[in-house]
Design a protein around this motif. Sequence first.
Motif, PDB file in Angstrom:
ATOM      1  N   PRO A  19     -47.700  12.251  64.201  1.00 52.53           N
ATOM      2  CA  PRO A  19     -47.241  12.476  65.570  1.00 52.53           C
ATOM      3  C   PRO A  19     -46.182  13.576  65.641  1.00 52.53           C
ATOM      4  CG  PRO A  19     -47.335  10.132  65.091  1.00 52.53           C
ATOM      5  CD  PRO A  19     -47.535  10.845  63.780  1.00 52.53           C
ATOM      6  N   PHE A  20     -46.257  14.382  66.676  1.00 47.43           N
ATOM      7  CA  PHE A  20     -45.308  15.472  66.905  1.00 47.43           C
ATOM      8  C   PHE A  20     -43.967  14.869  67.317  1.00 47.43           C
ATOM      9  CE2 PHE A  20     -45.395  20.013  68.900  1.00 47.43           C
ATOM     10  CZ  PHE A  20     -44.181  20.304  68.302  1.00 47.43           C
ATOM     11  N   SER A  21     -42.898  15.188  66.568  1.00 44.58           N
ATOM     12  CA  SER A  21     -41.565  14.690  66.893  1.00 44.58           C
ATOM     13  C   SER A  21     -40.565  15.831  66.850  1.00 44.58           C
ATOM     14  CB  SER A  21     -41.151  13.589  65.916  1.00 44.58           C
ATOM     15  OG  SER A  21     -40.888  14.138  64.636  1.00 44.58           O
ATOM     16  N   THR A  22     -39.338  15.536  67.235  1.00 45.75           N
ATOM     17  CA  THR A  22     -38.315  16.590  67.291  1.00 45.75           C
ATOM     18  C   THR A  22     -38.062  17.224  65.933  1.00 45.75           C
ATOM     19  OG1 THR A  22     -36.598  14.883  67.083  1.00 45.75           O
ATOM     20  CG2 THR A  22     -37.163  15.617  69.308  1.00 45.75           C
ATOM     21  N   ARG A  23     -38.304  16.496  64.854  1.00 50.90           N
ATOM     22  CA  ARG A  23     -38.078  17.083  63.529  1.00 50.90           C
ATOM     23  C   ARG A  23     -39.043  18.227  63.242  1.00 50.90           C
ATOM     24  NH1 ARG A  23     -41.383  15.659  59.218  1.00 50.90           N
ATOM     25  NH2 ARG A  23     -42.875  13.973  59.595  1.00 50.90           N
ATOM     26  N   HIS A  24     -40.155  18.290  64.003  1.00 49.89           N
ATOM     27  CA  HIS A  24     -41.140  19.341  63.794  1.00 49.89           C
ATOM     28  C   HIS A  24     -40.856  20.602  64.616  1.00 49.89           C
ATOM     29  CE1 HIS A  24     -43.657  15.632  62.872  1.00 49.89           C
ATOM     30  NE2 HIS A  24     -43.669  16.314  61.731  1.00 49.89           N
ATOM     31  N   LEU A  25     -39.855  20.555  65.491  1.00 53.38           N
ATOM     32  CA  LEU A  25     -39.628  21.690  66.380  1.00 53.38           C
ATOM     33  C   LEU A  25     -39.367  22.996  65.632  1.00 53.38           C
ATOM     34  CD1 LEU A  25     -37.549  20.007  69.244  1.00 53.38           C
ATOM     35  CD2 LEU A  25     -39.910  20.849  69.358  1.00 53.38           C
ATOM     36  N   PRO A  26     -38.499  23.021  64.604  1.00 58.35           N
ATOM     37  CA  PRO A  26     -38.306  24.296  63.896  1.00 58.35           C
ATOM     38  C   PRO A  26     -39.598  24.830  63.286  1.00 58.35           C
ATOM     39  CG  PRO A  26     -36.523  22.775  63.374  1.00 58.35           C
ATOM     40  CD  PRO A  26     -37.560  21.978  64.105  1.00 58.35           C
ATOM     41  N   GLY A  27     -40.406  23.952  62.695  1.00 54.70           N
ATOM     42  CA  GLY A  27     -41.658  24.397  62.101  1.00 54.70           C
ATOM     43  C   GLY A  27     -42.648  24.891  63.135  1.00 54.70           C
ATOM     44  N   ALA A  28     -42.707  24.202  64.291  1.00 55.32           N
ATOM     45  CA  ALA A  28     -43.603  24.634  65.365  1.00 55.32           C
ATOM     46  C   ALA A  28     -43.174  25.995  65.900  1.00 55.32           C
ATOM     47  CB  ALA A  28     -43.610  23.596  66.480  1.00 55.32           C
ATOM     48  N   HIS A  29     -41.858  26.171  66.056  1.00 49.20           N
ATOM     49  CA  HIS A  29     -41.349  27.449  66.550  1.00 49.20           C
ATOM     50  C   HIS A  29     -41.668  28.575  65.573  1.00 49.20           C
ATOM     51  CE1 HIS A  29     -37.957  30.392  67.289  1.00 49.20           C
ATOM     52  NE2 HIS A  29     -38.671  30.433  68.382  1.00 49.20           N
ATOM     53  N   LYS A  30     -41.487  28.318  64.298  1.00 50.06           N
ATOM     54  CA  LYS A  30     -41.808  29.338  63.294  1.00 50.06           C
ATOM     55  C   LYS A  30     -43.288  29.703  63.357  1.00 50.06           C
ATOM     56  CE  LYS A  30     -41.630  30.376  58.339  1.00 50.06           C
ATOM     57  NZ  LYS A  30     -43.026  30.874  58.296  1.00 50.06           N
ATOM     58  N   LEU A  31     -44.129  28.710  63.564  1.00 59.40           N
ATOM     59  CA  LEU A  31     -45.566  28.953  63.663  1.00 59.40           C
ATOM     60  C   LEU A  31     -45.877  29.893  64.818  1.00 59.40           C
ATOM     61  CD1 LEU A  31     -48.024  27.799  62.080  1.00 59.40           C
ATOM     62  CD2 LEU A  31     -48.255  26.123  63.922  1.00 59.40           C
ATOM     63  N   SER A  32     -45.259  29.646  65.975  1.00 56.33           N
ATOM     64  CA  SER A  32     -45.522  30.507  67.130  1.00 56.33           C
ATOM     65  C   SER A  32     -44.941  31.901  66.933  1.00 56.33           C
ATOM     66  CB  SER A  32     -44.977  29.870  68.418  1.00 56.33           C
ATOM     67  OG  SER A  32     -43.591  29.633  68.343  1.00 56.33           O
ATOM     68  N   VAL A  33     -43.787  32.004  66.288  1.00 56.00           N
ATOM     69  CA  VAL A  33     -43.211  33.319  65.998  1.00 56.00           C
ATOM     70  C   VAL A  33     -44.134  34.110  65.076  1.00 56.00           C
ATOM     71  CG1 VAL A  33     -41.322  34.518  64.837  1.00 56.00           C
ATOM     72  CG2 VAL A  33     -40.823  32.643  66.415  1.00 56.00           C
ATOM     73  N   ASP A  34     -44.648  33.445  64.041  1.00 51.50           N
ATOM     74  CA  ASP A  34     -45.528  34.117  63.087  1.00 51.50           C
ATOM     75  C   ASP A  34     -46.781  34.665  63.765  1.00 51.50           C
ATOM     76  OD1 ASP A  34     -43.763  33.545  61.062  1.00 51.50           O
ATOM     77  OD2 ASP A  34     -44.917  31.856  60.249  1.00 51.50           O
ATOM     78  N   LEU A  35     -47.268  33.944  64.785  1.00 48.30           N
ATOM     79  CA  LEU A  35     -48.469  34.373  65.497  1.00 48.30           C
ATOM     80  C   LEU A  35     -48.153  35.182  66.751  1.00 48.30           C
ATOM     81  CD1 LEU A  35     -50.774  31.241  65.127  1.00 48.30           C
ATOM     82  CD2 LEU A  35     -50.797  33.363  63.832  1.00 48.30           C
ATOM     83  N   ILE A  63     -48.286  23.351  59.673  1.00 49.29           N
ATOM     84  CA  ILE A  63     -49.298  24.419  59.637  1.00 49.29           C
ATOM     85  C   ILE A  63     -50.160  24.440  60.897  1.00 49.29           C
ATOM     86  CG2 ILE A  63     -49.372  24.395  57.120  1.00 49.29           C
ATOM     87  CD1 ILE A  63     -52.135  22.986  57.396  1.00 49.29           C
ATOM     88  N   ALA A  64     -50.016  23.424  61.773  1.00 46.25           N
ATOM     89  CA  ALA A  64     -50.801  23.405  63.004  1.00 46.25           C
ATOM     90  C   ALA A  64     -50.177  22.418  63.986  1.00 46.25           C
ATOM     91  CB  ALA A  64     -52.252  23.027  62.727  1.00 46.25           C
ATOM     92  N   THR A  65     -50.334  22.694  65.275  1.00 47.29           N
ATOM     93  CA  THR A  65     -49.800  21.829  66.321  1.00 47.29           C
ATOM     94  C   THR A  65     -50.821  21.661  67.441  1.00 47.29           C
ATOM     95  OG1 THR A  65     -48.858  23.652  67.614  1.00 47.29           O
ATOM     96  CG2 THR A  65     -47.449  22.678  65.917  1.00 47.29           C
ATOM     97  N   ALA A  66     -50.679  20.572  68.179  1.00 49.15           N
ATOM     98  CA  ALA A  66     -51.475  20.348  69.383  1.00 49.15           C
ATOM     99  C   ALA A  66     -50.745  19.320  70.238  1.00 49.15           C
ATOM    100  CB  ALA A  66     -52.880  19.856  69.048  1.00 49.15           C
TER     101      ALA A  66
END
Length: 288
Positions: A19-35, A63-66
């Motif tokens: 499940p997507f939680s607040t601890r994943h926010l930095p990783g999700a942000h990095k993913l969007s920056v990279d793309l 490595i992926a979000t939804a």
Amino acid sequence: METASRDRDIATDDVALVPFSTRHLPGAHKLSVDLRWPYRMEDWDFALQVGRGFVLERQGEVIATAAWFPYGPDFATIGMIIVSGAAQGRGYGAKLMDALLDAAGPRVLLLNSTPEGQPLYLRRGFEPVGTIHQHQGLLSRRVEAPSPDVVRPMETTDLGAVLRLDEEATGAPRRLLLERLLDAGEAQVLLRDGAVAGYAVSRVWGRGHVVGPVIAPSAEDARLLIEAALSRLEGCFVRIDTELDTGLSPWFEEIGLPQVSDALIMVRGTMPPRGPARVFALSNQSLN
């Protein structure tokens, strides 16, 4: 929804779905920056406040979000689907989509897809129903605001009317989303015979400001609301997402907000009844 996946329908390897939680926010942000997606950390956090979702992790790395955004028991939107460039083509998009579909249950689902994601969604029962035009750019010219007896800043006593109009236009109750949007941005309301007949929100998002949602009874009324928002944004980077059939795209081009991309609106199920008020601009392509 802006979709960056090139996935095939394959389930693969030892990647963990969580499940997507607040601890994943930095990783999700990095993913969007990279793309090179425009999301700020604050935009990811906002989405998590009004929705829920899943991430795929490999050894702690996102490595992926939804995400999906429920609006009542019968309707939801889907978005924030990103698969890292190095992980594309391995079935991760399919894995995430199946998790979202299971979580959403029997709800009618709406998403906005780029061409890369369309085959995946078609295989899962989504059908195309329209097109979104994304307009954005530096607003270099002054836009005159309409008279304050036609469009004025929203007041707290307008909330009931705004919620009613929004549900009329979307077919779904979106109180939580609207409350968060109103906290984050500035809202204007359209007046007809002294009553609230439409509204628009502008807020900081992505590379600058986004104008949306815009709910109004006609394109002319929507333009008045958008003019009121843009009158405060001269010199700012502005984005507006509108359906092709609103007829507003040529005007956006005229005022210096060119179309930079489009997305296919896709729905699984039968959309709830809507109108006569309608959506003329989205809050973004994931939240709608």
